[in-house]
Design a protein around this motif. Sequence first.
Motif, short mmCIF file in Angstrom:
data_model
loop_
_atom_site.label_atom_id
_atom_site.label_comp_id
_atom_site.label_asym_id
_atom_site.label_seq_id
_atom_site.Cartn_x
_atom_site.Cartn_y
_atom_site.Cartn_z
N LEU A 12 11.15 15.56 8.01
CA LEU A 12 12.48 15.86 8.02
C LEU A 12 12.79 16.92 7.03
CD1 LEU A 12 15.06 14.40 9.11
CD2 LEU A 12 15.31 13.36 6.81
N TYR A 13 13.79 17.80 7.65
CA TYR A 13 14.41 18.89 7.09
C TYR A 13 13.41 20.07 6.85
CZ TYR A 13 18.24 15.60 5.53
OH TYR A 13 19.14 14.73 5.40
N GLY A 14 12.15 19.88 7.47
CA GLY A 14 11.15 20.89 7.36
C GLY A 14 10.01 20.82 6.49
N GLN A 15 10.02 19.72 5.74
CA GLN A 15 8.87 19.16 4.96
C GLN A 15 7.73 18.40 5.61
OE1 GLN A 15 8.10 19.13 0.42
NE2 GLN A 15 9.75 17.85 0.91
N ALA A 16 6.58 18.54 5.63
CA ALA A 16 5.67 17.91 6.08
C ALA A 16 5.49 16.52 5.21
CB ALA A 16 4.19 18.45 6.05
N VAL A 17 5.26 15.41 5.97
CA VAL A 17 5.08 14.14 5.14
C VAL A 17 3.66 14.32 4.52
CG1 VAL A 17 4.69 11.79 5.65
CG2 VAL A 17 6.47 13.03 7.24
N GLN A 18 3.59 13.81 3.62
CA GLN A 18 2.49 13.60 2.74
C GLN A 18 1.46 12.45 3.56
OE1 GLN A 18 4.77 13.65 -1.01
NE2 GLN A 18 2.98 14.46 -1.71
N MET A 19 0.30 12.88 4.12
CA MET A 19 -0.18 12.06 5.15
C MET A 19 -1.44 11.27 4.53
SD MET A 19 1.40 12.60 7.88
CE MET A 19 0.18 11.87 8.87
N ASN A 20 -2.04 11.35 3.33
CA ASN A 20 -3.07 10.62 2.91
C ASN A 20 -2.88 9.10 3.14
OD1 ASN A 20 -4.60 12.92 2.50
ND2 ASN A 20 -4.48 12.91 0.26
N LYS A 21 -2.10 8.47 2.68
CA LYS A 21 -1.83 7.06 2.76
C LYS A 21 -1.62 6.46 4.25
CE LYS A 21 -0.89 3.05 0.70
NZ LYS A 21 0.19 2.81 -0.29
N ILE A 22 -0.88 7.42 5.04
CA ILE A 22 -0.66 7.02 6.18
C ILE A 22 -1.82 7.01 7.14
CG2 ILE A 22 0.63 7.66 8.49
CD1 ILE A 22 2.81 8.63 6.26
N TRP A 23 -2.63 8.16 6.89
CA TRP A 23 -3.87 8.21 7.59
C TRP A 23 -5.06 6.96 7.29
CZ3 TRP A 23 -4.92 13.87 5.74
CH2 TRP A 23 -4.21 14.90 6.83
N GLU A 24 -4.90 6.62 6.20
CA GLU A 24 -5.45 5.39 5.69
C GLU A 24 -5.09 4.08 6.18
OE1 GLU A 24 -5.45 5.16 1.30
OE2 GLU A 24 -6.39 6.85 1.02
N LEU A 25 -3.81 3.66 6.32
CA LEU A 25 -3.17 2.78 6.86
C LEU A 25 -3.46 2.73 8.45
CD1 LEU A 25 0.31 2.31 5.18
CD2 LEU A 25 -1.53 1.01 4.95
N ALA A 26 -3.44 3.93 8.98
CA ALA A 26 -3.72 4.10 10.55
C ALA A 26 -5.10 3.63 10.72
CB ALA A 26 -3.41 5.56 11.13
N LYS A 27 -5.89 3.73 9.88
CA LYS A 27 -7.53 3.66 10.20
C LYS A 27 -7.64 2.11 9.91
CE LYS A 27 -12.00 5.01 8.91
NZ LYS A 27 -12.84 5.90 8.15
N LYS A 28 -7.11 1.62 8.94
CA LYS A 28 -7.02 0.30 8.57
C LYS A 28 -6.90 -0.70 9.52
CE LYS A 28 -6.09 -3.16 4.80
NZ LYS A 28 -5.32 -3.12 3.47
N TYR A 29 -5.58 -0.34 10.13
CA TYR A 29 -4.86 -1.46 11.39
C TYR A 29 -5.00 -0.79 12.53
CZ TYR A 29 -3.04 -3.51 6.95
OH TYR A 29 -2.72 -4.16 5.83
#
Length: 361
Positions: free
Chosen positions: A132-149
């Motif tokens: 949003l507004y031009g700032q990249a989401v901080q992805m590390n936790k999201i990558w971990e969750l995507a892999k876990k589930y």
Amino acid sequence: MIKFLDLGKVNNRYREEIDERIAKILDNGWYLQGKENEIFTQNLANFCGAKYCVGVANGLDALNLIIKGYGFGAGDEIIVPANTYIASILAISENGCTPVLVEPDINTYNINSDLIEEKITDKTKAILIVHLYGQAVQMNKIWELAKKYNLKIIEDSAQAHGAIYNNKKTGNLGDASGFSFYPGKNLGCLGDGGAVTTNDEELYKKVKYIANYGSDKKYHNIYKGVNSRLDEIQAAVLDVKLKYLDDDNKKRREISKYYRENIKNPKIILPKAYNETSHVWHVFAVRTENRDKFQNYLTDNGIQTIIHYPTPPHKQEAYKEWNNLSYPITEEIHNTIISLPISPVMTDDEIKKVVEVVNAW
């Protein structure tokens, strides 16, 4: 009046190149699914660091087609930020899926990754993140969750062309990404336009075919498709402007830095960037109490502003079933947010005036 965004000035910088490319299209008489589209989509894929790119009609279609391409539908849940432009959520609803809203981080305005896991169920298929507004989401936790589930990550990159996280650009931070090229975007065309980027060859082919009536070759339809194509003129305009995108984003960062260093009004809450390359400052969104009075004051002093956005999705009539729900952080943002002018064609005098007027409020 200092315009919020002077699109005439933005595009006329490249008028000679744009005119030349459009003239070639008019001369060759090919207006859809041609060379300009091939050139631009390849260049955009290269820019993002992705393997594949499909040009589509707009940003909403881009997200819609990704969800269709994965085959998600009724009974499937997709996690999405509560604080976003409604298009992110409409794409989920359009496919019969259930949007599951997650509150943002008040400091970045992006989805709060610490609140995602508690929303995951056995029906969850994907996390749709919005830069949003031009700032990249901080992805590390999201990558971990995507892999876990075993979840897909869908990026809504409509406001963040060229933003970087961990040395990777938006458009290459998830399984697939939807871009908008609405004229006011950092990379905007002369009408509507969009694109999907991905490293997944199977998804790429599905999106490409579904967007063209479900056709893998002329008059042969393997999916119940739609008509969502980026036309040759828009592709040519975007290809011209893509060459200058990094420079334009650099200018936006410079303006943002000047604002953040020089706006000293305690009534104004300034936006934050977790590092300078993470943000391309599609908008410079500040927060303040008495926003409407502040906006009127700026207008009276010759500064145009826009509110991104006045009403959160869960309070819109379109989602009346959510109207009684409470997302307090999202509501706080929508009640106080206002965007100051920021663009690569602003003059130093205009930038200084914005600071002076804001500080005098």
